[in-house]
Design a protein around this motif. Sequence first.
Motif, mmCIF file in Angstrom:
data_model
loop_
_atom_site.group_PDB
_atom_site.id
_atom_site.type_symbol
_atom_site.label_atom_id
_atom_site.label_comp_id
_atom_site.label_asym_id
_atom_site.label_seq_id
_atom_site.Cartn_x
_atom_site.Cartn_y
_atom_site.Cartn_z
ATOM 1 N N PRO A 202 0.835 -1.208 0.000
ATOM 2 C CA PRO A 202 0.000 0.000 0.000
ATOM 3 C C PRO A 202 0.868 1.255 0.000
ATOM 4 C CG PRO A 202 -0.032 -1.055 2.157
ATOM 5 C CD PRO A 202 0.700 -1.989 1.235
ATOM 6 N N GLU A 203 0.280 2.320 -0.454
ATOM 7 C CA GLU A 203 1.006 3.582 -0.552
ATOM 8 C C GLU A 203 1.446 4.083 0.816
ATOM 9 O OE1 GLU A 203 2.793 6.517 -2.769
ATOM 10 O OE2 GLU A 203 1.688 4.764 -3.486
ATOM 11 N N ASP A 204 0.612 3.889 1.830
ATOM 12 C CA ASP A 204 0.968 4.359 3.170
ATOM 13 C C ASP A 204 2.185 3.622 3.711
ATOM 14 O OD1 ASP A 204 -1.180 6.013 2.994
ATOM 15 O OD2 ASP A 204 -2.551 4.685 4.112
ATOM 16 N N LYS A 205 2.272 2.333 3.447
ATOM 17 C CA LYS A 205 3.403 1.572 3.948
ATOM 18 C C LYS A 205 4.697 2.014 3.281
ATOM 19 C CE LYS A 205 5.005 -3.134 4.759
ATOM 20 N NZ LYS A 205 4.732 -4.580 4.568
ATOM 21 N N ARG A 206 4.632 2.270 1.971
ATOM 22 C CA ARG A 206 5.843 2.750 1.293
ATOM 23 C C ARG A 206 6.273 4.099 1.845
ATOM 24 N NH1 ARG A 206 3.438 0.577 -3.472
ATOM 25 N NH2 ARG A 206 2.654 2.642 -4.048
ATOM 26 N N ASP A 207 5.323 4.954 2.130
ATOM 27 C CA ASP A 207 5.679 6.254 2.712
ATOM 28 C C ASP A 207 6.288 6.084 4.095
ATOM 29 O OD1 ASP A 207 4.737 7.442 0.452
ATOM 30 O OD2 ASP A 207 2.749 7.898 1.289
ATOM 31 N N ARG A 208 5.705 5.146 4.881
ATOM 32 C CA ARG A 208 6.274 4.921 6.215
ATOM 33 C C ARG A 208 7.701 4.364 6.135
ATOM 34 N NH1 ARG A 208 1.047 2.964 7.391
ATOM 35 N NH2 ARG A 208 1.800 0.806 7.167
ATOM 36 N N ASP A 209 7.912 3.444 5.193
ATOM 37 C CA ASP A 209 9.267 2.897 5.030
ATOM 38 C C ASP A 209 10.247 3.980 4.596
ATOM 39 O OD1 ASP A 209 8.314 0.444 5.734
ATOM 40 O OD2 ASP A 209 8.072 -0.267 3.658
ATOM 41 N N ARG A 210 9.799 4.838 3.702
ATOM 42 C CA ARG A 210 10.684 5.916 3.265
ATOM 43 C C ARG A 210 11.004 6.861 4.418
ATOM 44 N NH1 ARG A 210 7.617 7.879 -0.319
ATOM 45 N NH2 ARG A 210 8.255 6.463 -2.000
ATOM 46 N N GLU A 211 10.003 7.192 5.230
ATOM 47 C CA GLU A 211 10.235 8.044 6.386
ATOM 48 C C GLU A 211 11.154 7.356 7.403
ATOM 49 O OE1 GLU A 211 9.459 11.093 7.042
ATOM 50 O OE2 GLU A 211 8.428 11.434 5.149
ATOM 51 N N ARG A 212 10.954 6.036 7.570
ATOM 52 C CA ARG A 212 11.791 5.307 8.520
ATOM 53 C C ARG A 212 13.261 5.309 8.067
ATOM 54 N NH1 ARG A 212 9.389 0.811 8.119
ATOM 55 N NH2 ARG A 212 7.685 1.348 9.530
ATOM 56 N N ARG A 213 13.472 5.065 6.773
ATOM 57 C CA ARG A 213 14.852 5.098 6.268
ATOM 58 C C ARG A 213 15.453 6.484 6.400
ATOM 59 N NH1 ARG A 213 12.645 1.621 2.192
ATOM 60 N NH2 ARG A 213 12.329 3.419 0.815
ATOM 61 N N ARG A 214 14.650 7.492 6.136
ATOM 62 C CA ARG A 214 15.152 8.861 6.274
ATOM 63 C C ARG A 214 15.501 9.174 7.726
ATOM 64 N NH1 ARG A 214 11.342 12.978 3.420
ATOM 65 N NH2 ARG A 214 11.975 11.636 1.688
ATOM 66 N N ASP A 215 14.655 8.710 8.660
ATOM 67 C CA ASP A 215 14.964 8.922 10.080
ATOM 68 C C ASP A 215 16.235 8.188 10.491
ATOM 69 O OD1 ASP A 215 12.715 10.465 10.305
ATOM 70 O OD2 ASP A 215 11.434 8.823 11.029
#
Length: 315
Positions: A202-215
Amino acid sequence: MANRTVKDAVTLKGTNPQYLVEKIIRSRIYDSKYWKENCFALTAELLVDRAMELRFIGGVFGGNIKPTPFICLVLKMLQIQPEKDIIIEFIKNEDFKYVRLLGAYYLRLTGSSVDCYKYLEPLLNDYRKIRLQKRDGNFELSHVDDFIDQLLREERVCDVQLPRLQKRNILEESNDLEPRVSVLEDDLLEEASSDSEPEPEPEDKRDRDRERRRDRSRDRERERDRSRERHRGDRDRDRDRDRRDRDRDRDGRRRRSRSRSRDKRRRERSRSREYKKEKHEERKRGGGGGGGGKDELSVDETNKLRAQLGLPPLK
């Protein structure tokens, strides 16, 4: 004339490209034998042949600051300014590792922060061994990924001050760079996908993964900054402790010197008093005896002479 920058050269960081190398090192390169024999009238096409002949990397070495062929070719590239496509081909060359390092070093000096991260970070997966000449002239073993990591993190490499590089997390926040994905993370994702059938994320999960990697990337940057600050603090404390030890040793030497001078003055005063005392005693002994006998003898002789002459004696 042979040491001038080409006429159509573009200024870098607001100055002549050759001025990125310090004046003393630049002068030593101009006077070196390698520069006069191998870098004279060198063009971008002939530069590839000289780069393929490299067998080690390094800056300057020895007490009289001798330049290495690597830093001589870097200065020649700053002088002739080859096209960006040639530099990218240098970096993508997998057959000659020193040609790749030469292109990476030149791009770090002249390229933007986005280009440095874009083209240099893939080289962190190159683990080949290289020879690095140290300042004392000896060689040590290193690796391509170690050298690239120094280019991305250190402020001075191969005795040249590198231009300031913008933080990666800032470029990620401004959407100039994508979050860096490790090669190991791709392998883990491939193994997970091979075990189970791929399902659309899902789009939300990809966004969360991207935010997690950025953090995670930001946390790593902060941890590196804190470690650098701790290292600087330890170095300052060691410097202060050495300064206090030197001051303590200097005070001890001064106190010992004062005590020795005081003892010397006391000995001199005691010797002077003894000398005066001896002189005084010698004068007392000399004044009591010998002078009176001499006077009496002279009076007797005078009376004898006066008696012979019929004169009355002296009283």
